[in-house]
Design a protein around this motif. Sequence first.
Motif, short mmCIF file in Angstrom:
data_model
loop_
_atom_site.label_atom_id
_atom_site.label_comp_id
_atom_site.label_asym_id
_atom_site.label_seq_id
_atom_site.Cartn_x
_atom_site.Cartn_y
_atom_site.Cartn_z
N PHE A 36 1.83 7.59 14.52
CA PHE A 36 1.15 6.48 13.85
C PHE A 36 -0.36 6.60 13.99
O PHE A 36 -0.86 6.94 15.07
N GLN A 37 -1.05 6.30 12.91
CA GLN A 37 -2.51 6.29 12.94
C GLN A 37 -3.01 4.95 12.42
O GLN A 37 -2.53 4.46 11.39
N PRO A 38 -3.95 4.32 13.12
CA PRO A 38 -4.50 3.04 12.63
C PRO A 38 -5.55 3.26 11.54
O PRO A 38 -6.30 4.23 11.58
N PHE A 39 -5.58 2.36 10.59
CA PHE A 39 -6.59 2.35 9.54
C PHE A 39 -7.05 0.91 9.32
O PHE A 39 -6.28 -0.02 9.55
N ASN A 40 -8.27 0.76 8.86
CA ASN A 40 -8.71 -0.58 8.46
C ASN A 40 -9.10 -0.55 6.99
O ASN A 40 -9.41 0.51 6.43
N ILE A 41 -9.06 -1.71 6.35
CA ILE A 41 -9.28 -1.81 4.91
C ILE A 41 -10.73 -2.23 4.64
O ILE A 41 -11.15 -3.31 5.02
N PRO A 42 -11.51 -1.35 3.96
CA PRO A 42 -12.93 -1.65 3.73
C PRO A 42 -13.24 -2.24 2.36
O PRO A 42 -14.36 -2.66 2.11
N SER A 43 -12.24 -2.26 1.46
CA SER A 43 -12.51 -2.73 0.09
C SER A 43 -11.39 -3.62 -0.40
O SER A 43 -10.33 -3.72 0.22
N GLY A 44 -11.63 -4.28 -1.54
CA GLY A 44 -10.65 -5.20 -2.10
C GLY A 44 -9.78 -4.61 -3.19
O GLY A 44 -9.15 -5.36 -3.95
N SER A 45 -9.65 -3.30 -3.26
CA SER A 45 -8.91 -2.67 -4.36
C SER A 45 -7.40 -2.89 -4.28
O SER A 45 -6.70 -2.70 -5.26
N MET A 46 -6.91 -3.31 -3.10
CA MET A 46 -5.47 -3.54 -2.95
C MET A 46 -5.13 -5.02 -2.76
O MET A 46 -4.04 -5.37 -2.33
N LYS A 47 -6.08 -5.93 -3.06
CA LYS A 47 -5.78 -7.36 -2.98
C LYS A 47 -4.61 -7.70 -3.87
O LYS A 47 -4.45 -7.14 -4.96
N ASP A 48 -3.76 -8.70 -3.48
CA ASP A 48 -3.89 -9.32 -2.18
C ASP A 48 -2.85 -8.78 -1.20
O ASP A 48 -2.57 -9.39 -0.17
N THR A 49 -2.31 -7.59 -1.56
CA THR A 49 -1.42 -6.92 -0.62
C THR A 49 -2.16 -6.58 0.66
O THR A 49 -1.68 -6.81 1.77
N LEU A 50 -3.38 -6.04 0.49
CA LEU A 50 -4.25 -5.71 1.61
C LEU A 50 -5.62 -6.32 1.37
O LEU A 50 -6.15 -6.25 0.25
#
Length: 250
Positions: A36-50
């Motif tokens: 497993f690798q952690p990631f964070n979301i920097p943009s709104g391109s996957m709203k509102d799933t992410l």
Amino acid sequence: MSVTDNRKEKESGLYETLKVIVQALLLALVVRTFLFQPFNIPSGSMKDTLLIGDYLFVSKYSYGYSRFSFPFGFAPISGRIFGSEPERGDVAVFKLPTDTSIDYIKRVIGLPGDTIQMIDGVLHINGQAVKRERIDDYIEQSPSGVVRRVPRYRETLPNGVSYDTLDLTTHGELDNTREYKVPEGHYFMMGDNRDNSQDSRVLSRVGYVPFENFMGRAEILFFSMKDGTPAYQFWRWPWDVRWNRIGRTL
């Protein structure tokens, strides 16, 4: 105790401490590379799933391993090993084909051999319109207090996978596209925030994503902070953590 014995005891304690640190680092490297690798979301391109400020775990083993599975791409691997192909509807992290130093996260929409097209904001796969039904509005509030309502739709892919998409405008730049033919060994990726996503519809920026570029499948949100709040500011957690998002599966 003599001075010599005291020195030996200190050296032994230092050695044990260093050994524990090295073992912990090696274990973390193995987990990050193979599990497993952690990631964070920097943009709104996957709203509102992410949402911006979401932190998630990506399973590295889901699609097997390529050179991009390893830190800095240092691995004598050609193609993929232990590969398992992405499924339509997966939310996946991949290396941007036009710049492999950049990680992207989008949804798998088109499989090898598929034709993909957007017509009046409706996704078409292999000439058939994907089921799309209006459900409600996605409501967000800016830091200044301005409330914005965005139409939200439930989209259901041919394999039965359903998810929500946002439609910022009925005349988006990518609401009407050419017909894309996905090459063998490649995938067509799209963001759920359809009018605010640079994805495979933009061939000059993303285009078709080679299977080799896939890093893993997004699995679960383990943390989420309001947009603009750094995660290290723990004193703001009681108010700025999105508690209701923690533990969501994707």
